[in-house]
Design an enzyme around this catalytic site. Sequence first.
Site, mmCIF file in Angstrom:
data_model
loop_
_atom_site.group_PDB
_atom_site.id
_atom_site.type_symbol
_atom_site.label_atom_id
_atom_site.label_comp_id
_atom_site.label_asym_id
_atom_site.label_seq_id
_atom_site.Cartn_x
_atom_site.Cartn_y
_atom_site.Cartn_z
ATOM 1 N N ARG A 22 0.908 -1.273 0.063
ATOM 2 C CA ARG A 22 -0.068 -0.299 0.140
ATOM 3 C C ARG A 22 0.878 1.359 -0.152
ATOM 4 O O ARG A 22 1.894 1.567 0.826
ATOM 5 C CB ARG A 22 -0.924 0.165 1.234
ATOM 6 C CG ARG A 22 -1.810 -1.003 1.218
ATOM 7 C CD ARG A 22 -2.976 -0.997 2.408
ATOM 8 N NE ARG A 22 -3.597 -2.357 2.854
ATOM 9 C CZ ARG A 22 -4.396 -2.470 3.723
ATOM 10 N NH1 ARG A 22 -4.425 -1.454 4.753
ATOM 11 N NH2 ARG A 22 -5.129 -3.612 3.583
ATOM 12 N N SER A 113 -7.917 -1.447 0.739
ATOM 13 C CA SER A 113 -8.903 -1.973 1.990
ATOM 14 C C SER A 113 -9.264 -0.674 2.469
ATOM 15 O O SER A 113 -10.276 -0.203 1.760
ATOM 16 C CB SER A 113 -8.150 -2.700 2.977
ATOM 17 O OG SER A 113 -8.903 -3.344 3.843
ATOM 18 N N HIS A 114 -9.294 -0.445 3.581
ATOM 19 C CA HIS A 114 -10.229 0.602 4.309
ATOM 20 C C HIS A 114 -9.511 1.964 4.197
ATOM 21 O O HIS A 114 -9.633 3.047 4.866
ATOM 22 C CB HIS A 114 -10.387 0.289 5.768
ATOM 23 C CG HIS A 114 -8.787 0.150 6.454
ATOM 24 N ND1 HIS A 114 -8.253 -1.224 6.163
ATOM 25 C CD2 HIS A 114 -8.173 0.572 7.377
ATOM 26 C CE1 HIS A 114 -7.044 -1.024 7.170
ATOM 27 N NE2 HIS A 114 -7.192 -0.053 7.653
ATOM 28 N N ASP A 277 -16.384 -2.081 4.295
ATOM 29 C CA ASP A 277 -14.923 -1.076 4.107
ATOM 30 C C ASP A 277 -14.876 -1.084 2.616
ATOM 31 O O ASP A 277 -15.640 -1.479 1.827
ATOM 32 C CB ASP A 277 -14.040 -1.525 4.787
ATOM 33 C CG ASP A 277 -13.225 -2.947 4.168
ATOM 34 O OD1 ASP A 277 -14.242 -3.534 3.786
ATOM 35 O OD2 ASP A 277 -12.109 -3.002 4.440
ATOM 36 N N ASP A 279 -12.890 -2.574 0.141
ATOM 37 C CA ASP A 279 -12.870 -3.860 -0.535
ATOM 38 C C ASP A 279 -13.853 -4.853 -0.154
ATOM 39 O O ASP A 279 -13.701 -6.103 -0.678
ATOM 40 C CB ASP A 279 -11.417 -4.500 -0.682
ATOM 41 C CG ASP A 279 -10.969 -4.929 0.715
ATOM 42 O OD1 ASP A 279 -11.299 -4.363 1.746
ATOM 43 O OD2 ASP A 279 -9.987 -5.694 0.687
ATOM 44 N N ASP A 281 -14.033 -6.615 2.651
ATOM 45 C CA ASP A 281 -13.534 -7.819 3.733
ATOM 46 C C ASP A 281 -13.760 -7.417 5.434
ATOM 47 O O ASP A 281 -13.714 -8.339 6.108
ATOM 48 C CB ASP A 281 -12.415 -8.111 3.559
ATOM 49 C CG ASP A 281 -10.975 -6.845 3.747
ATOM 50 O OD1 ASP A 281 -11.520 -5.936 3.920
ATOM 51 O OD2 ASP A 281 -10.015 -7.412 3.553
ATOM 52 N N ARG A 282 -14.193 -6.058 5.522
ATOM 53 C CA ARG A 282 -14.420 -5.757 7.074
ATOM 54 C C ARG A 282 -15.842 -5.458 7.318
ATOM 55 O O ARG A 282 -16.639 -5.122 6.216
ATOM 56 C CB ARG A 282 -13.544 -4.568 7.370
ATOM 57 C CG ARG A 282 -12.041 -4.730 7.184
ATOM 58 C CD ARG A 282 -11.040 -3.739 7.703
ATOM 59 N NE ARG A 282 -9.888 -3.753 7.267
ATOM 60 C CZ ARG A 282 -8.902 -3.528 8.387
ATOM 61 N NH1 ARG A 282 -9.197 -2.927 9.504
ATOM 62 N NH2 ARG A 282 -7.852 -3.980 8.157
ATOM 63 N N THR A 344 -1.010 -10.522 13.778
ATOM 64 C CA THR A 344 -1.988 -9.826 12.948
ATOM 65 C C THR A 344 -1.570 -10.141 11.443
ATOM 66 O O THR A 344 -0.314 -10.434 11.064
ATOM 67 C CB THR A 344 -1.904 -8.269 13.215
ATOM 68 O OG1 THR A 344 -2.239 -8.044 14.428
ATOM 69 C CG2 THR A 344 -2.480 -7.412 12.182
ATOM 70 N N GLU A 364 -9.511 -7.954 15.691
ATOM 71 C CA GLU A 364 -10.206 -6.600 16.348
ATOM 72 C C GLU A 364 -10.348 -5.650 15.497
ATOM 73 O O GLU A 364 -11.325 -4.855 15.651
ATOM 74 C CB GLU A 364 -9.216 -6.250 17.501
ATOM 75 C CG GLU A 364 -7.910 -5.904 17.070
ATOM 76 C CD GLU A 364 -7.691 -4.580 16.254
ATOM 77 O OE1 GLU A 364 -8.350 -3.735 16.443
ATOM 78 O OE2 GLU A 364 -6.734 -4.860 15.540
ATOM 79 N N SER A 365 -9.900 -5.618 14.329
ATOM 80 C CA SER A 365 -9.834 -4.427 13.254
ATOM 81 C C SER A 365 -11.153 -4.784 12.315
ATOM 82 O O SER A 365 -10.737 -4.643 11.083
ATOM 83 C CB SER A 365 -8.574 -4.360 12.493
ATOM 84 O OG SER A 365 -8.030 -5.485 11.778
ATOM 85 N N LYS A 376 -11.025 -12.467 5.335
ATOM 86 C CA LYS A 376 -12.214 -12.087 6.146
ATOM 87 C C LYS A 376 -13.235 -11.305 5.127
ATOM 88 O O LYS A 376 -13.099 -11.344 3.997
ATOM 89 C CB LYS A 376 -11.742 -10.757 7.093
ATOM 90 C CG LYS A 376 -10.731 -9.872 6.341
ATOM 91 C CD LYS A 376 -10.252 -8.922 7.595
ATOM 92 C CE LYS A 376 -9.502 -7.869 6.921
ATOM 93 N NZ LYS A 376 -8.209 -8.573 6.502
#
Length: 541
Positions: A22, A113-114, A277, A279, A281-282, A344, A364-365, A376
């Site tokens: 990223r 991602s986010h 989010d 993409d 996955d969250r 993680t 946790e994220s 995820k």
Amino acid sequence: MRATTVSTQPIAGQKPGTSGLRKTTPEFMAPHFLENFVQSIWTGIGGLAGKTLILGGDGRYFNDRAAQVVLRMAAASGAARVIVGRDGLLSTPAASHLIRSRGADGGVILSASHNPGGPDGDFGVKFNIANGGPAPEAVTSAIFSASRSITEYAIVESQDVDLSVLGESRLGDMVVEVVDPVADYAALMERLFDFDAIAGLFASGFTLRFDAMHAVTGPYAAAILQDRLGAAPGSVVNATPLPDFGGGHPDPNPIWAHELMAAMSGPDAPDFGAASDGDGDRNMIVGRNCYVAPSDSLAVLAANATLIPACRGGLAGVARSMPTSQAVDRVAEALGIACHETPTGWKYFGSLLDAGLVTLCGEESAGTGSDHLREKDGLWAVLFWLNILARRRVPVARVMADHWQRYGRTYYSRHDYEALNADLANALMDDLRARLPDLPGTDAAGLIVRGADEFAYEDPVDGSRAEAQGLRIWFENGARAVFRLSGTGTVGATLRVYLERHDAQTLDYETQFALAPVIAAAEALAGIASRTGRTAPDVVT
């Protein structure tokens, strides 16, 4: 149409993190940057000749151009077929599913991602292996090694491939197959959950607000929640993916999904709220006047898993990342199943899932998933919750109250200090690391340290080892503080401090109040304010 070889040289900073590479969008758009990294992926995986890949992304700025570059470079390196989502879109969970269901050799996911998007936002590229999961350490190390010695890359000179039309075309000798990004994923969800029960819940008047945050999950949520399950039209908001996510930050937490939080606490609040989010996955789960912390959500899913068709036989085991709260550990103990603690990064769950050691895992994220994928999966978590509510027919707040009554409440929070000077952040961690052996028995703002270490992980399946995965400190009252530098930011360093304590008696404290002694102890140990000048974290979740 021919392949050309372009001379290049290594570009610094192309080491993949826990979820690929990223960087800021301008960095990725700089000459040779994307091409160097893509060629390094091909080299790191042993070449592309004859292989089949999945390709897609979250639609953020530069997604469309990057997809064309990846296609032309795949063709130049001898790929047999690339299966790409229409318009270059695929959620990360959908990409993982396609890799597995189509027997692909891997996939390239274009996403940060986010992280925010747009011309001044962030961009990312991640390679997932044949099991559908993020590349393990051995593969990302090989990619990084290739990026440090690259001298040329191959690319086909051609017009853009039309990614708006479903079907097959050719790019040189390579087949490009454009597929509906939603269809296969939606069919998978229908096999995992009791769609009839969930549809019945909506038919009874149950109301929903799903905030797609102008990210990739919008089309998935609209097709599944509204079109298939019968949620009222307009239940899915911000459903159109936009290159800059509508100017928002596509991170599903109470800070960035503040519009959803406001709606869920209003006088006309829906029964259930959720967000996903960039993409897909969250996830974030919210009931009427009831926010569900991600660590709690994982524990609730584990405790109610047998209500879901896919889990009626029970769970083989559960896994959580080390900074995630220990709430799920208590559920696993009650169920008599193993609970694995990993570093993680979703890639660490892959071998456990492949070996059948766990069924459910989470971080946790805001990431939760199971053995249906190797990523995820945000919308999957939402459907899991809806399936529970359809079976139990009680509000989210009641589900949480019942859970805490049985298992006690693990008060938990993450404090993020963002964009710190990297040298300063590393020095803070180094100094605390050096003191770990001497901390047991010492007083930290009134809490006595019971133990302290630096987390290292040995995979029980393949024996691989990951060192230096975060500093853990336990206190005599059972509380815990974890310090870790994040690998997902693109500017400076992000220090994350994870704080938790378990309470079996008082279940209705405000979280930050309940954690105040642990927060004070963490500050006394690390001296964040005095060393950084930050008197408060930038983000509290």
